[in-house]
Motif scaffolding. Sequence first.
Motif, PDB file in Angstrom:
ATOM      1  N   PHE A  81     173.522 -81.405   7.082  1.00  0.00           N
ATOM      2  CA  PHE A  81     174.430 -81.031   8.214  1.00  0.00           C
ATOM      3  C   PHE A  81     174.462 -82.274   9.086  1.00  0.00           C
ATOM      4  N   GLY A  82     173.585 -83.399   8.721  1.00  0.00           N
ATOM      5  CA  GLY A  82     173.664 -84.234   9.752  1.00  0.00           C
ATOM      6  C   GLY A  82     172.628 -84.062  11.066  1.00  0.00           C
ATOM      7  N   THR A  83     172.639 -85.181  11.594  1.00  0.00           N
ATOM      8  CA  THR A  83     171.699 -85.174  12.528  1.00  0.00           C
ATOM      9  C   THR A  83     171.870 -84.312  13.866  1.00  0.00           C
ATOM     10  N   ASN A  84     173.000 -84.307  14.305  1.00  0.00           N
ATOM     11  CA  ASN A  84     173.164 -83.584  15.612  1.00  0.00           C
ATOM     12  C   ASN A  84     173.274 -82.065  15.205  1.00  0.00           C
ATOM     13  N   THR A  85     172.539 -81.553  14.235  1.00  0.00           N
ATOM     14  CA  THR A  85     172.552 -80.053  13.975  1.00  0.00           C
ATOM     15  C   THR A  85     171.247 -79.565  14.388  1.00  0.00           C
ATOM     16  N   VAL A  86     171.051 -78.638  15.244  1.00  0.00           N
ATOM     17  CA  VAL A  86     169.858 -78.179  15.781  1.00  0.00           C
ATOM     18  C   VAL A  86     169.335 -77.111  14.787  1.00  0.00           C
ATOM     19  N   MET A  87     167.954 -76.920  14.506  1.00  0.00           N
ATOM     20  CA  MET A  87     167.510 -76.054  13.771  1.00  0.00           C
ATOM     21  C   MET A  87     166.136 -75.192  14.357  1.00  0.00           C
ATOM     22  N   TYR A  88     166.182 -74.059  14.151  1.00  0.00           N
ATOM     23  CA  TYR A  88     165.190 -73.150  14.546  1.00  0.00           C
ATOM     24  C   TYR A  88     164.369 -72.845  13.344  1.00  0.00           C
ATOM     25  N   PHE A  89     163.156 -72.619  13.118  1.00  0.00           N
ATOM     26  CA  PHE A  89     162.526 -72.083  12.082  1.00  0.00           C
ATOM     27  C   PHE A  89     161.622 -70.767  12.389  1.00  0.00           C
ATOM     28  N   ASN A  90     161.006 -70.369  11.532  1.00  0.00           N
ATOM     29  CA  ASN A  90     160.263 -69.072  11.776  1.00  0.00           C
ATOM     30  C   ASN A  90     160.756 -67.965  12.931  1.00  0.00           C
ATOM     31  N   GLN A  91     162.034 -67.902  12.853  1.00  0.00           N
ATOM     32  CA  GLN A  91     162.533 -66.955  14.050  1.00  0.00           C
ATOM     33  C   GLN A  91     162.373 -65.593  13.791  1.00  0.00           C
ATOM     34  N   SER A  92     162.160 -64.903  14.996  1.00  0.00           N
ATOM     35  CA  SER A  92     162.003 -63.541  14.545  1.00  0.00           C
ATOM     36  C   SER A  92     163.515 -62.752  14.980  1.00  0.00           C
ATOM     37  N   PRO A  93     163.666 -61.771  14.562  1.00  0.00           N
ATOM     38  CA  PRO A  93     165.039 -61.138  15.079  1.00  0.00           C
ATOM     39  C   PRO A  93     165.462 -61.351  16.599  1.00  0.00           C
ATOM     40  N   ARG A 121     183.568 -80.109  12.493  1.00  0.00           N
ATOM     41  CA  ARG A 121     184.459 -79.680  13.516  1.00  0.00           C
ATOM     42  C   ARG A 121     183.547 -78.779  14.708  1.00  0.00           C
ATOM     43  N   TYR A 122     182.397 -78.239  14.384  1.00  0.00           N
ATOM     44  CA  TYR A 122     181.739 -77.177  15.416  1.00  0.00           C
ATOM     45  C   TYR A 122     180.186 -77.753  15.698  1.00  0.00           C
ATOM     46  N   ARG A 123     179.781 -77.281  16.636  1.00  0.00           N
ATOM     47  CA  ARG A 123     178.299 -77.658  16.906  1.00  0.00           C
ATOM     48  C   ARG A 123     177.650 -76.466  16.000  1.00  0.00           C
ATOM     49  N   VAL A 124     176.854 -76.970  14.968  1.00  0.00           N
ATOM     50  CA  VAL A 124     176.172 -76.311  14.054  1.00  0.00           C
ATOM     51  C   VAL A 124     174.607 -75.849  14.452  1.00  0.00           C
ATOM     52  N   VAL A 125     174.261 -74.665  14.629  1.00  0.00           N
ATOM     53  CA  VAL A 125     172.836 -74.245  14.867  1.00  0.00           C
ATOM     54  C   VAL A 125     172.136 -73.743  13.543  1.00  0.00           C
ATOM     55  N   ILE A 126     171.100 -73.632  13.087  1.00  0.00           N
ATOM     56  CA  ILE A 126     170.633 -73.103  11.857  1.00  0.00           C
ATOM     57  C   ILE A 126     169.305 -72.253  12.600  1.00  0.00           C
ATOM     58  N   LEU A 127     169.299 -71.024  12.276  1.00  0.00           N
ATOM     59  CA  LEU A 127     168.365 -70.074  12.721  1.00  0.00           C
ATOM     60  C   LEU A 127     167.620 -69.729  11.323  1.00  0.00           C
ATOM     61  N   SER A 128     166.637 -69.894  10.899  1.00  0.00           N
ATOM     62  CA  SER A 128     165.930 -69.307   9.966  1.00  0.00           C
ATOM     63  C   SER A 128     164.577 -68.650  10.097  1.00  0.00           C
ATOM     64  N   GLY A 129     164.411 -67.572   9.448  1.00  0.00           N
ATOM     65  CA  GLY A 129     163.183 -66.641   9.700  1.00  0.00           C
ATOM     66  C   GLY A 129     162.109 -67.237   8.664  1.00  0.00           C
ATOM     67  N   ASP A 130     162.514 -68.302   7.936  1.00  0.00           N
ATOM     68  CA  ASP A 130     161.602 -68.942   7.175  1.00  0.00           C
ATOM     69  C   ASP A 130     160.686 -70.035   7.628  1.00  0.00           C
ATOM     70  N   ASN A 131     159.748 -70.636   6.899  1.00  0.00           N
ATOM     71  CA  ASN A 131     159.236 -71.846   7.438  1.00  0.00           C
ATOM     72  C   ASN A 131     160.012 -72.844   7.447  1.00  0.00           C
ATOM     73  N   ASP A 132     159.711 -74.343   7.981  1.00  0.00           N
ATOM     74  CA  ASP A 132     160.709 -75.284   8.140  1.00  0.00           C
ATOM     75  C   ASP A 132     160.650 -76.446   6.868  1.00  0.00           C
ATOM     76  N   THR A 172     180.882 -72.857  18.270  1.00  0.00           N
ATOM     77  CA  THR A 172     179.615 -73.159  17.662  1.00  0.00           C
ATOM     78  C   THR A 172     179.525 -72.156  16.513  1.00  0.00           C
ATOM     79  N   VAL A 173     178.903 -72.562  15.421  1.00  0.00           N
ATOM     80  CA  VAL A 173     178.835 -71.812  14.292  1.00  0.00           C
ATOM     81  C   VAL A 173     177.098 -72.043  14.013  1.00  0.00           C
ATOM     82  N   VAL A 174     176.518 -70.724  14.144  1.00  0.00           N
ATOM     83  CA  VAL A 174     175.049 -70.476  13.989  1.00  0.00           C
ATOM     84  C   VAL A 174     174.743 -69.807  12.505  1.00  0.00           C
TER      85      VAL A 174
END
Lengths: 713, 52, 816
Positions: C665-677, C644-655, C510-512
């Motif tokens: 990244f295509g549809t099966n990539t999970v994304m989270y926004f406004n993430q605190s440390p 090749r990998y399961r990709v997850v995106i973690l962003s401190g930014d808005n969406d 998994t690549v975050v």
Amino acid sequence: MAELSVSYDNRIVKNFAVATMLWGIVGMLVGVVIAFQLVEPSLNLGNPYTTYGRIRPLHTNAVIFAFVGNAIFMGIYYSLQRLCKTRMFSDLLSNIHFWGWQLIIVAAALTLPLGITTSKEYAELEWPIDIAITLIWVVFGINMIGTILKRNEKHMYVAIWFYIATLVTVAVLHIVNSFEIPVNLFKSYSMYAGVQDALVQWWYGHNAVAFFLTTPYLGLMYYFLPKLADRPVYSYRLSIIHFWSLIFLYIWAGPHHLLYSALPDWAQSLGVVFSIMLIAPSWGGMINGLLTLRGVWDKVREDSRLKFLVVAITSYGMATFEGPMHSLKNVNALSHFTDWIPAHVHVGTLGWNGFLTFAMLYYLIPKLFNTKLYSEKLANFHFWIGTIGIVFWVMAMYWAGVTQGLMWKQFTPDGYLMYPNFLDTVTQIIPMYIIRGIGGVLYLVGALVMVYNLIMTMAGKKLVANENVIVQVAEKHEENPKVGYGHRVLERKPVLFTVLTTVAILIGGAVEFFPAFLVKSNIPTISSVKPYSPLELTGRDVYIKEGCNSCHSQLVRPFRSETERYGEYSKAGEFVYDHPFLWGSKRTGPDLHRVGSKYPSGSGRAWHYKHMVDPRSMSPGSLMPPYPWLVESDAKWSVTPNKIRVMRNLGVPYPENYEHQALADMKVQADGIVADLALSGIKAKPESEMVALIAYLQRLGTDIQTKKETAQR
Amino acid sequence: MEIIAFLMGVSLLVAGFFLYAFIKSVKSGQYEDDYTPSVRMLFEDQAEETNP
Amino acid sequence: MAAYSDAPSKVAASSCFHCGNQFSYQPIVSTLFKDKVFCCTGCKSVYELLEEKGLCQYYDLNNNQGQSFSEMRSDLRFGFLDEPAIAKSLLSFDSAEQAVLSFHLPQMHCSACIYLLENFHRLVEGVLAARVDFPRRQLRLDFDPRILSVRKIVETLTAIGYEPQLNMAVNQKKAVDKESRHMLYRIGIAGFCFGNLMLLGFPEYLAEDGLNSPMIERAISILNVLLIVPVVTYVSKDYYISALAGLKQKILNIDVPISLGILALFFQSLYETLSATGSGYYDSLGGLLFFLMLGKYLQRKTFNRLSFEHDYRSFFPLASIKIVNGKEESINITQLVPGDYVLVRNEEIVPADAVLVSDKTLMDYSFVTGESHPVEKFRGDILFAGGKVIGGAVEAEVLKPASQSYLTQLWNDEAFKKLVDQPYQNITDRISKVFTPLVLALAIGGFAFWSISSLPLAIRVLVSVLIIACPCALALSAPFTYSTMMHRLGLQHLYLKNPDVIDRLTRIDTVVLDKTGTLTQTDLQTIDSSKLFLSDEDKELVKSACRNSTHPLSKLLYQYLPGNGSKKVDLFDEIKGRGILAIIDGQEVTIGSRTFVMEGLPQSGNPGLTAVYIAINNEVRGYVSFTNAWRSGLEEAASLLAARYRVVILSGDNDSEAPRLRQMFGTNTVMYFNQSPSDKLQKIQELQAQGRRVLMVGDGLNDAGALKKAEVGMAVAEDSSQFSPASDAILEGAKVPFLPVLLQYATNSRKILRNNLMMSLGYNAVGLSFALSGSLSPLVSAIMMPLSTITVVSLAVGQAHYRASRLDASMLKRKK
């Protein structure tokens, strides 16, 4: 105070530079002369003092110790001051060193033509001079270590390591190889005998090359190459590794000079193994040098000094590749005793030492006089003519060496030697000798041009005798002795470092002495081998005096080609009373170990007599110089008893008080020879050197009964 | 005889010395800066204003 | 000179004599040397300094390029250095007349830098000596504290373009790497013994008919024993220890068979010597340990000198300015206590969570949260530690000590500490799990079998099996392969903390990815004006209005709009936090946030975007949106990764960027926004809980937790010398698009490893067959062991280089 004003001593550098040029010319000149003597014997000028056997050592000593020696000191005195950011330890010592060394050279130039020699290659000088060398070397050592100790730069640049290695090793080598017992002021006998002596001598001989012609020059390369190319050495780390592996391995490589000799097999092989291993560090150094120039090849095109360096480093690479090759038994079987060896040596000396020295001179002289080089054109000319000279010299000798080597080994289909007459193999290569001579002349011309060029550079300019600079003082405080500038602990302790180097060398040398010292376990003593008779002993010293061993070996190697030609191969046990050994390293003439049984005692003596007086009368076309003076000259019997005494002290089993009996015995043996000669209508003086020499020659190799008489010519 | 004893002494001596030197040098961080010196040696010394 | 070559060269009008940078504006001319022009007064002063001190060789060495000079900022910045306590904390040696000080100067880059810095004593009165350690970019200064102050030194260094790194970490004395030192000792001892054993071995090998000297033989054997003892004791110590430790935990790790092998070899040799039945395997044993040590050392030694151990202290300033009844005084930030008033100047970092006392300020949290746009804060707002103040100096009241502030607590709370140095079981261990019991079984089996017929033979079999099966080749191939690959990756600007990281990379599934600063370039903004409808003269109006604003967005807008915005502004009013109102040529221009511009107007549009709305005469003309620029070549990278990998995106930014990301990244990539440390850290933990092995790629401090928690944490830095949070690897920003290929290096090394293992197992198989048949001649094993070792090692290195260069090539292709 942050800064310190330091004044570099340039005068001493200049002095050594001038000496380098002077002796360089002299040495090369003698070289050219002896080169042509091998083509035209009449060039020996019919007197002892200019005869090949005596001035060949003069050439080697002049170029090695006078030319290269002074060049080393020039380079070290210049770079050491600047690397240590301080003046030399003591101007007085510097001057003692300089004048002392020149004195030694003069002494050598006088004694060698007079036939005062120990016969050991590159160590021919007799014991008083040996002592002088030791003293001057110590002076040099004190001066150098002193300078290092009072330096203002914490780090010891790699070049300094090489200098220290040189200082220590050469000292040890010189002393160990010079163990000899004086007979009188001008004569001494080596402490070791036969195989032992050979081992010590070639351990020395090889390392003389290693630590006098190589390590100091590597140090100089690591200083002057970056300076001239104005860029740091390609890999400093590599240069450090280079240093350690080189100094450790070199020491072991000695015995490969004695392959197929009477030295125990495994000791020979040990030498071989290490010689092969040597390729790695040597090439490490070469590659490091050449890669330093990567990116400045454009500079090389215009700067002749860099050109010299490139050829020098390349030659170093070639020589250090060829050396190990020669130590391979099968190559050695062919190359040993032939002109291939001088070729190999001269790649190193003419290319590596010569050209690097020229580069240094072209760099230093203008710097010392704070001016420009008189003529860049002439320097360029020097480079090209010098290079062509080397090519002529080396190519001719490779050709000659291989040709002769093969001819010696050539058999007819029905199993006889193709060239049973040694002379055939000599006349074959005379053209090569001529080309070699021409090459030498070209090289010499180049050197002369340089001298002119540099004299013109110095002319009218004032030497900057003392170069005043401001240097930064090394930090006084270590924030934490365990961390930080430790890098240099070893380097900062030159004394400790010196000790370590010494020990490294000792262990190397020591292990080689394993076989030699344990005479009993290694040398099967042969009951029939007896000490030389007083007359033979005297004759042997004539042989040494005239330097016969420069052209004649006394070692029949265990090859059919040699046993066919010379007779039974040499056994270690036959040499137990040879102080010093006289195996020789080159066969310009045939091997003489079995010559004793070659000519019947009666008529044979006459043959020898005539052959000495005029070689060509007995063997037409021979290159051997005539020795007419032996007929008249007195063999100084008076000294012989003393010689006997010394020999006994060295372990040669002469009965107690035999020296009193000696003269009588000599008389008897001499009269016998004189009588035989009389039969052939020759009137000879019993006390003449000729008689003694004949006695010796006829004794050679007759102690053990050879199975079959060698075929007459 | 004594030669061998001598040789053993020497070789062991060397062993001692080299290990001593090596460890000492490592302890003091010998192998820290193996680049700068090669550059430093290139710098020309600052000539002193020669006042006649 | 690379530092300059890739510097963006602007309009080539004139180039600075000192730093060689090109610049288009009015050049500064030296008053002393009329012929030279400079890009700034700083460069000029350095030149004049050098010229006057006759140090101009500097320019020859440097092909006319000096360290570009950063305009001398307020000396006040270094005011804190006047505080004796703080100044002292920097000194490594201190006495009345001499003090020693060492700085890390990442800016030094060439021989000219060395020259300039080592001549520092000639530039500054009072410096006694200056020494550079180039590989470490270290400058060591001996100076006279009576003449010279630390502050003066720092200021001069800054003036000539080498601003020292001053942060809380500096005075944390670097502990010497004891371990690798001990390794060097071992290498030295092993190497030395090996060397001499070899020498003593030669005669043995060379003398066909023996040395015909019992004396020499005895001498040699005694020396052999003497030399082997330190090898089997001190040098091999670690193997025994780790083997025992393993056994305690009922694990048969690789060191068990190795230890057994070593001991077997040792005692066998000893027996042979004492019983005079053979010459033993001393040289083989010595060589074996020498190579093993070399391998270990290589594996440990990080070839690059970046620091991977940053924590918040390396980011926070050394000191800050405390205000005590109106007077400013410097204070070490560890000494800040709640209630203190601190003064934070422009571009300085807020040392601890604090309440803003001044009216307003702009805070740049980009490095903390990844949010790339400065946010405005007003009196009473909380300023989080790590934020950077933009604009004038502000006062704030400390809420928590630095060590307990929002971000720094991450490092301090116990839970987080535990994350450090999770034990990862490396590949060799995994294999030996299978291998070791097998060997032991064989050895014992062989022993049992032969003991029926003859005990001595059985013992010999036992020993020889252990010797020949000693998995040294196996133990060696991993370190050599990994170290080589690590070196090659370094050449591609992916720096690894140690070779083990490669092994871990091979098992990532998994690549975050962090968004801002990782997928995007912080320093580059794209402006989208598709929703803005302005005539040219309107644009002129807006530009003129923006001209008067200090707000960063207005500035961006000003640069973006065409024309010269030179219209006279009759009335200008900037309402803090909302926008600007300007009257130009009688027209009312309102620029600013949605709410401000659209007061009373129907709401529409995408609220998420960082957008500036524009109205002219109360008529909304639309908005411009600001987005970070994606790194070039990201699309391809994205698809490759997602494949090749399961990709997850973690962003401190808005969406706001979600659609674009989804598209890449295509549809099966999970994304989270406004993430605190802490959210990010959480997410990683969740993934790992699902049994996923995670590679975290991120830049900001806010990723630090995640970076540590992940199997592999890869910090992205625009250039490797710049500060980046603690991690296992540092990746240069520009190389992010090559991530998929770079990961292939790792997977490749695994292939290589497999080949080598096969190979060494093959060797062992052959050897074992000899051994078990009880017909293992000393010669065979003497040859087998070094042979297998050397071939395996050289093969490992060779293959690694080969495959690496193929990947290098493929990357070059992609660039085109």
